[in-house]
Design a protein around this motif. Structure first.
Motif, PDB file in Angstrom:
ATOM      1  N   LYS A 177       0.804  -1.219   0.000  1.00  0.00           N
ATOM      2  CA  LYS A 177       0.000   0.000   0.000  1.00  0.00           C
ATOM      3  C   LYS A 177       0.842   1.277   0.000  1.00  0.00           C
ATOM      4  N   ASN A 178       2.079   1.212   0.551  1.00  0.00           N
ATOM      5  CA  ASN A 178       2.976   2.357   0.445  1.00  0.00           C
ATOM      6  C   ASN A 178       4.386   1.825   0.271  1.00  0.00           C
ATOM      7  N   ASP A 179       5.377   2.658   0.378  1.00  0.00           N
ATOM      8  CA  ASP A 179       6.726   2.207   0.019  1.00  0.00           C
ATOM      9  C   ASP A 179       7.602   1.881   1.217  1.00  0.00           C
ATOM     10  N   TYR A 180       7.001   1.640   2.408  1.00  0.00           N
ATOM     11  CA  TYR A 180       7.823   1.333   3.571  1.00  0.00           C
ATOM     12  C   TYR A 180       8.511  -0.017   3.422  1.00  0.00           C
ATOM     13  N   VAL A 181       9.852  -0.017   3.598  1.00  0.00           N
ATOM     14  CA  VAL A 181      10.648  -1.218   3.359  1.00  0.00           C
ATOM     15  C   VAL A 181      11.124  -1.803   4.686  1.00  0.00           C
ATOM     16  N   GLY A 182      11.073  -3.148   4.812  1.00  0.00           N
ATOM     17  CA  GLY A 182      11.592  -3.831   5.995  1.00  0.00           C
ATOM     18  C   GLY A 182      12.325  -5.096   5.595  1.00  0.00           C
ATOM     19  N   THR A 183      12.847  -5.781   6.601  1.00  0.00           N
ATOM     20  CA  THR A 183      13.566  -7.021   6.331  1.00  0.00           C
ATOM     21  C   THR A 183      12.789  -8.195   6.905  1.00  0.00           C
ATOM     22  N   LEU A 184      12.656  -9.257   6.122  1.00  0.00           N
ATOM     23  CA  LEU A 184      11.913 -10.430   6.563  1.00  0.00           C
ATOM     24  C   LEU A 184      12.880 -11.468   7.131  1.00  0.00           C
ATOM     25  N   HIS A 185      12.615 -11.892   8.372  1.00  0.00           N
ATOM     26  CA  HIS A 185      13.409 -12.949   9.002  1.00  0.00           C
ATOM     27  C   HIS A 185      12.500 -14.099   9.380  1.00  0.00           C
ATOM     28  N   TRP A 186      13.106 -15.211   9.771  1.00  0.00           N
ATOM     29  CA  TRP A 186      12.312 -16.358  10.229  1.00  0.00           C
ATOM     30  C   TRP A 186      12.840 -16.798  11.586  1.00  0.00           C
ATOM     31  N   ASP A 187      11.918 -17.059  12.539  1.00  0.00           N
ATOM     32  CA  ASP A 187      12.346 -17.383  13.902  1.00  0.00           C
ATOM     33  C   ASP A 187      12.509 -18.886  14.135  1.00  0.00           C
ATOM     34  N   GLY A 188      12.298 -19.710  13.122  1.00  0.00           N
ATOM     35  CA  GLY A 188      12.557 -21.141  13.273  1.00  0.00           C
ATOM     36  C   GLY A 188      11.406 -21.930  13.843  1.00  0.00           C
ATOM     37  N   GLN A 199      10.758  -7.023  10.068  1.00  0.00           N
ATOM     38  CA  GLN A 199      11.359  -6.089  11.017  1.00  0.00           C
ATOM     39  C   GLN A 199      11.703  -4.773  10.342  1.00  0.00           C
ATOM     40  N   ASP A 200      12.156  -3.821  11.127  1.00  0.00           N
ATOM     41  CA  ASP A 200      12.616  -2.512  10.641  1.00  0.00           C
ATOM     42  C   ASP A 200      11.482  -1.639  10.096  1.00  0.00           C
ATOM     43  N   ILE A 201      10.239  -1.909  10.480  1.00  0.00           N
ATOM     44  CA  ILE A 201       9.151  -1.003  10.093  1.00  0.00           C
ATOM     45  C   ILE A 201       8.927  -0.056  11.269  1.00  0.00           C
ATOM     46  N   SER A 202       9.175   1.223  11.079  1.00  0.00           N
ATOM     47  CA  SER A 202       9.123   2.133  12.218  1.00  0.00           C
ATOM     48  C   SER A 202       7.683   2.463  12.591  1.00  0.00           C
ATOM     49  N   THR A 203       7.516   2.964  13.829  1.00  0.00           N
ATOM     50  CA  THR A 203       6.197   2.983  14.452  1.00  0.00           C
ATOM     51  C   THR A 203       5.276   4.065  13.922  1.00  0.00           C
ATOM     52  N   HIS A 204       5.792   5.010  13.159  1.00  0.00           N
ATOM     53  CA  HIS A 204       4.881   6.068  12.707  1.00  0.00           C
ATOM     54  C   HIS A 204       3.994   5.594  11.552  1.00  0.00           C
ATOM     55  N   MET A 205       4.253   4.397  11.064  1.00  0.00           N
ATOM     56  CA  MET A 205       3.384   3.877  10.018  1.00  0.00           C
ATOM     57  C   MET A 205       2.267   3.054  10.660  1.00  0.00           C
ATOM     58  N   VAL A 206       1.073   3.079  10.050  1.00  0.00           N
ATOM     59  CA  VAL A 206      -0.049   2.301  10.585  1.00  0.00           C
ATOM     60  C   VAL A 206      -0.064   0.934   9.918  1.00  0.00           C
ATOM     61  N   VAL A 207       0.021  -0.121  10.743  1.00  0.00           N
ATOM     62  CA  VAL A 207       0.022  -1.483  10.198  1.00  0.00           C
ATOM     63  C   VAL A 207      -1.299  -2.148  10.547  1.00  0.00           C
ATOM     64  N   ASN A 208      -1.992  -2.643   9.557  1.00  0.00           N
ATOM     65  CA  ASN A 208      -3.261  -3.349   9.801  1.00  0.00           C
ATOM     66  C   ASN A 208      -3.117  -4.812   9.428  1.00  0.00           C
ATOM     67  N   THR A 244       7.851  -8.177  -2.532  1.00  0.00           N
ATOM     68  CA  THR A 244       9.293  -7.915  -2.604  1.00  0.00           C
ATOM     69  C   THR A 244       9.522  -6.460  -2.988  1.00  0.00           C
ATOM     70  N   SER A 245      10.647  -5.903  -2.484  1.00  0.00           N
ATOM     71  CA  SER A 245      10.861  -4.479  -2.656  1.00  0.00           C
ATOM     72  C   SER A 245      11.477  -4.135  -4.010  1.00  0.00           C
ATOM     73  N   GLY A 246      12.181  -5.107  -4.611  1.00  0.00           N
ATOM     74  CA  GLY A 246      12.861  -4.793  -5.860  1.00  0.00           C
ATOM     75  C   GLY A 246      14.112  -3.966  -5.664  1.00  0.00           C
ATOM     76  N   LEU A 247      14.557  -3.827  -4.405  1.00  0.00           N
ATOM     77  CA  LEU A 247      15.749  -3.028  -4.135  1.00  0.00           C
ATOM     78  C   LEU A 247      17.035  -3.792  -4.418  1.00  0.00           C
ATOM     79  N   SER A 248      16.951  -5.131  -4.514  1.00  0.00           N
ATOM     80  CA  SER A 248      18.126  -5.913  -4.891  1.00  0.00           C
ATOM     81  C   SER A 248      17.829  -6.574  -6.238  1.00  0.00           C
ATOM     82  N   PRO A 249      18.874  -6.955  -6.966  1.00  0.00           N
ATOM     83  CA  PRO A 249      18.619  -7.555  -8.277  1.00  0.00           C
ATOM     84  C   PRO A 249      18.085  -8.978  -8.198  1.00  0.00           C
ATOM     85  N   VAL A 250      17.973  -9.525  -6.972  1.00  0.00           N
ATOM     86  CA  VAL A 250      17.576 -10.923  -6.814  1.00  0.00           C
ATOM     87  C   VAL A 250      16.143 -11.151  -7.282  1.00  0.00           C
TER      88      VAL A 250
END
Lengths: 262, 154
Positions: A163-174, A183-192, A199-205
């Motif tokens: 819905k917007n361009d906020y970027v975070g990193t996806l991890h797995w806790d096992g 992670q890395d989504i800061s609190t001023h954004m509203v998450v529902n 995927t963000s498309g920020l890496s060529p992967v």
């Protein structure tokens, strides 16, 4: 000198034990740091062949659900065909592959696929299926490759909200192969709950916009400036059989450019 | 050898509740008679572990655990088995008796499984999960090993 020899002989068992354990630990640390050796992994031809035979046999039990998936995918593809954006997809090339071995219940899960360097697979290429993101190629053999899936505690993947361009990193806790943590989504954004993660498309992967998951819930602990977001993954790893390797024609150039910055 | 094959073909496919990975191949290592030199035993352990590692994609983890297992085995047997002559044949339920055998299997399997899961995780942050995994998997392995012995040496 004789005393020294005597002592050495007396403790030879212990010395052999220490020597062997040191060798084993070197193997572990070396493999953790440089997982490139395809001989001593499931990318090895003999080992992969064994897994392929086993999965061939097991494959018969899931034919029905696989057929349903393929049918669904056909419909989706036909819909997409009409709205095809040729400019964006021209530099992406897909190679289909079959999963010959995989685990989902361990901390460090791996997937072995039946495509290798012969088919143009390189380390670092992205892997997806019809549902969403699967992982990244880690070790390449001639005919087989090992994929580090997003359900591995060592995996991290750059994602963003649709819905917007906020970027975070996806991890797995096992813990659960159906959920991962963003992670890395800061609190001023509203998450529902129900927000879509792609995927963000920020890496060529991966190209931008491959489905990753849907927000299940988000937790904000006191004093934290980042959310802990639980994401329900789109990909069903328990019944993963066919995947596609994403080959970016410009990946090498992009990586060379960023390598030059260090 | 057969047990090894069974491990790779059947038990590696088995993933009960996400925490159960029984490694029954330790059965062949544990039941080896104490006739070879201790050093040779440890090399055999290393070789068996290496084979498992190749199939499990976990370079070195099973190797380290098997070497440790083969290292402590003779000392443990010396502690819990009174009749030393029995150690020249296969270490089985019949050879060493029920109580000693159960003690022997429980200790060795716990040590081996804990080592494997700890090294595979390679950090302390998943320690709770590792302990649970060790506990559940060890119970299954122990039951299978003792069950196999009961069937064979009834």
């Amino acid at each position: 000198m004789q005393n020294l020899l005597k002592i050495l002989l007396r403790y030879s068992n212990f010395l052999v034990f220490i020597a062997l354990e040191v060798a084993a630990f070197m193997l572990i640390t070396f493999n953790n740091a440089y997982p490139r050796s395809s001989v001593f992994s499931t990318a090895n031809k003999v080992v992969a062949w064994q897994h392929e035979v086993v999965s061939d046999i097991c494959g018969y039990f899931s034919l029905r659900s696989q057929n349903e998936l393929l049918a669904e995918e056909n419909v989706a593809l036909r819909n997409k065909l009409s709205a095809l954006d040729s400019a964006n997809t021209a530099m992406m090339h897909y190679v289909s592959a079959k999963v010959v071995q995989m685990t989902t219940g361990e901390l460090n899960n791996y997937i072995t696929i039946n495509r290798g360097s012969k088919d143009g697979i390189c380390r670092g290429q992205g892997v997806r299926n019809s549902e969403g993101v699967v992982g990244i190629v880690r070790t390449v053999g001639q005919n087989y490759s090992v994929v580090l899936p997003i359900i591995n505690t060592r995996s991290n993947l750059s994602c963003r909200f649709a819905k917007n361009d906020y970027v975070g990193t996806l991890h797995w806790d096992g813990k659960d192969s159906r959920f991962a943590q963003l992670q890395d989504i800061s609190t001023h954004m509203v998450v529902n709950p129900g927000d879509t993660i792609i995927t963000s498309g920020l890496s060529p992967v991966f190209p931008e916009g491959i489905p990753v998951g849907i927000v299940e819930n988000s937790v904000l602990k006191d004093g934290d400036s980042y959310y802990t977001i639980r994401v329900r993954l789109q990909t069903n790893f328990k019944r993963l059989k066919y995947v596609e390797v994403v080959q970016n024609a410009h990946q090498q150039e992009l990586e060379e450019l960023t390598d030059g910055l260090d | 050898m057969l047990v090894m094959l069974l491990q790779v073909l059947l038990f590696n496919q088995l993933q009960l509740w996400g925490v159960c990975h029984p490694y029954i191949y330790v059965l062949c290592l544990m039941m080896m008679p104490i006739t070879l030199p201790h050093n040779a035993d440890m090399f055999i352990g290393a070789a068996a572990g290496l084979v498992m590692d190749v199939f499990c994609n976990s370079m070195g983890v099973h190797t380290a655990a098997c070497i440790l297992l083969m290292f402590i085995r003779p000392y443990l047997l010396g502690l819990i088995v009174n009749d030393k002559d029995r150690l020249n044949e296969q270490i089985s339920l019949r050879a060493v008796g029920m109580e000693a055998f159960v003690k022997y299997v429980v200790i060795l399997v716990l040590v081996h499984h804990l080592t494997v899961f700890l090294l595979a995780a390679w950090s302390w942050s998943h320690i709770g999960f590792v302990l649970l995994e060790t506990f559940v998997s060890s119970i299954i392995t122990i039951l299978l090993v003792i069950g196999y012995n009961m069937l064979k040496y009834r």
